[in-house]
Design a protein around this motif. Structure first.
Motif, PDB file in Angstrom:
ATOM      1  N   GLY A  86      44.986  43.974  42.732  1.00 19.83           N
ATOM      2  CA  GLY A  86      46.003  43.026  43.184  1.00 19.83           C
ATOM      3  C   GLY A  86      46.141  41.862  42.223  1.00 19.83           C
ATOM      4  O   GLY A  86      45.200  41.509  41.513  1.00 19.83           O
ATOM      5  N   THR A  91      53.254  42.381  48.587  1.00 21.56           N
ATOM      6  CA  THR A  91      52.587  42.206  49.880  1.00 21.56           C
ATOM      7  C   THR A  91      52.330  40.728  50.161  1.00 21.56           C
ATOM      8  O   THR A  91      52.035  39.950  49.253  1.00 21.56           O
ATOM      9  N   GLU A  92      52.451  40.357  51.416  1.00 17.93           N
ATOM     10  CA  GLU A  92      52.134  38.969  51.791  1.00 17.93           C
ATOM     11  C   GLU A  92      50.618  38.787  51.792  1.00 17.93           C
ATOM     12  O   GLU A  92      49.880  39.710  52.149  1.00 17.93           O
ATOM     13  N   PRO A  93      50.134  37.599  51.404  1.00 18.13           N
ATOM     14  CA  PRO A  93      48.694  37.388  51.337  1.00 18.13           C
ATOM     15  C   PRO A  93      48.044  37.485  52.713  1.00 18.13           C
ATOM     16  O   PRO A  93      48.627  37.033  53.712  1.00 18.13           O
ATOM     17  N   VAL A  94      46.908  38.120  52.763  1.00 15.12           N
ATOM     18  CA  VAL A  94      46.110  38.115  53.993  1.00 15.12           C
ATOM     19  C   VAL A  94      44.831  37.342  53.709  1.00 15.12           C
ATOM     20  O   VAL A  94      44.463  37.160  52.544  1.00 15.12           O
ATOM     21  N   PHE A 124      51.349  38.935  46.714  1.00 14.19           N
ATOM     22  CA  PHE A 124      50.656  39.777  45.730  1.00 14.19           C
ATOM     23  C   PHE A 124      51.518  40.972  45.357  1.00 14.19           C
ATOM     24  O   PHE A 124      52.412  41.376  46.126  1.00 14.19           O
ATOM     25  N   TRP A 141      39.037  32.828  48.349  1.00 16.78           N
ATOM     26  CA  TRP A 141      40.056  33.810  48.767  1.00 16.78           C
ATOM     27  C   TRP A 141      41.404  33.465  48.143  1.00 16.78           C
ATOM     28  O   TRP A 141      42.415  33.933  48.570  1.00 16.78           O
ATOM     29  N   ARG A 155      44.672  34.791  42.245  1.00 14.59           N
ATOM     30  CA  ARG A 155      43.896  35.353  41.126  1.00 14.59           C
ATOM     31  C   ARG A 155      44.844  36.131  40.229  1.00 14.59           C
ATOM     32  O   ARG A 155      45.816  36.749  40.691  1.00 14.59           O
ATOM     33  N   ASP A 214      42.572  41.222  40.699  1.00 17.38           N
ATOM     34  CA  ASP A 214      41.397  41.451  41.538  1.00 17.38           C
ATOM     35  C   ASP A 214      41.213  42.954  41.661  1.00 17.38           C
ATOM     36  O   ASP A 214      42.185  43.655  41.994  1.00 17.38           O
ATOM     37  N   ASP A 238      38.985  45.787  43.543  1.00 15.72           N
ATOM     38  CA  ASP A 238      38.002  46.047  44.599  1.00 15.72           C
ATOM     39  C   ASP A 238      37.704  47.538  44.663  1.00 15.72           C
ATOM     40  O   ASP A 238      38.636  48.361  44.694  1.00 15.72           O
ATOM     41  N   ARG A 289      43.574  46.252  56.093  1.00 14.91           N
ATOM     42  CA  ARG A 289      44.466  45.784  55.027  1.00 14.91           C
ATOM     43  C   ARG A 289      45.527  46.830  54.728  1.00 14.91           C
ATOM     44  O   ARG A 289      45.255  47.839  54.062  1.00 14.91           O
ATOM     45  N   PHE A 309      47.789  46.435  52.651  1.00 13.83           N
ATOM     46  CA  PHE A 309      48.019  46.467  51.209  1.00 13.83           C
ATOM     47  C   PHE A 309      47.050  47.408  50.500  1.00 13.83           C
ATOM     48  O   PHE A 309      47.227  47.732  49.330  1.00 13.83           O
TER      49      PHE A 309
HETATM   50  N1  LIG Z   1      48.321  40.969  50.179  1.00 13.78           N
HETATM   51  C1  LIG Z   1      47.116  40.671  49.647  1.00 13.78           C
HETATM   52  N2  LIG Z   1      46.356  39.723  50.231  1.00 13.78           N
HETATM   53  C2  LIG Z   1      45.148  39.447  49.682  1.00 13.78           C
HETATM   54  N3  LIG Z   1      44.188  38.554  50.070  1.00 13.78           N
HETATM   55  C3  LIG Z   1      43.170  38.657  49.197  1.00 13.78           C
HETATM   56  S1  LIG Z   1      41.750  37.728  49.286  1.00 13.78           S
HETATM   57  N4  LIG Z   1      43.434  39.593  48.249  1.00 13.78           N
HETATM   58  C4  LIG Z   1      42.593  39.948  47.097  1.00 13.78           C
HETATM   59  C5  LIG Z   1      41.934  41.277  47.298  1.00 13.78           C
HETATM   60  O1  LIG Z   1      40.788  41.136  48.069  1.00 13.78           O
HETATM   61  C6  LIG Z   1      44.675  40.112  48.528  1.00 13.78           C
HETATM   62  C7  LIG Z   1      45.488  41.118  47.934  1.00 13.78           C
HETATM   63  O2  LIG Z   1      45.140  41.769  46.919  1.00 13.78           O
HETATM   64  N5  LIG Z   1      46.689  41.361  48.531  1.00 13.78           N
END
Ligand SMILES: Nc1nc2nc(S)n(CCO)c2c(=O)[nH]1
Length: 158
Positions: free
Chosen positions: A9, A43-46, A54, A89, A92, A95, A97, A121, A123
């Protein structure tokens, strides 16, 4: 040969360029072959929601690296692409994962596989299902926290 799935992301700068560069750096690694790439999703941030949207994707890898070596490569790529961990959080540049590594269940200080939040998630799950529709996971109630346990003996990866 091991099979792993990564979520990538980015929500800073040229997000698509960051994703593209991260996938290229993975594929250039001697012990990694990228064998599947999902579409890119806006995608909207979670989690920490006070930040930009993102772009996310999921890749499938074949690798001779063990999970901890793979984690090291992911962290190296995050550093190479200029990630600065200001807010845990927060925003960035990129990222990476680790979502899944074979059918392994790993619990360690700096690595938990399957990724502990992947089941909540979209996303992650939407692009993952796009490239691995035969993946299955069985939610187990681990003291009130639903976690995914790999269904043993099921061929997960096509
Ligand atoms: N949509 C979305 N929300 C996120 N929140 C975090 S933390 N991250 C970083 C991944 O852990 C993201 C992401 O990659 N996408």
């Amino acid at each position: 040969m091991n099979i792993a799935y990564l979520s990538i992301g980015s929500n800073i700068g040229d997000r698509l360029q960051h994703l593209t560069e991260a996938v290229r750096l993975l594929h250039l690694h001697d012990e990694i072959e990228v064998t599947g790439i999902s579409s890119v999703y806006e995608t909207e941030p979670v989690g920490y929601t006070n930040q930009a949207n993102f772009l996310n994707l999921v890749v499938r890898l074949e690798t001779s690296l063990n999970p901890f070596e793979l984690l090291g490569v992911c962290q190296g790529i995050e550093n190479d692409l200029g990630r600065v961990r200001e807010i845990r959080w927060g925003p960035r540049t990129v990222d990476l994962d680790i979502l899944l590594y074979n059918n392994d269940n790993i619990e360690s200080e700096n690595l938990t596989v399957p990724h502990p939040r992947m089941d909540e998630r979209a996303f992650v799950l939407v692009p993952l299902m796009e490239i691995a529709p035969n993946l299955v996971g069985v939610p187990i109630d681990d003291g009130g926290v639903i976690r995914w346990r790999k269904v043993e003996g099921v061929e997960h990866f096509l």
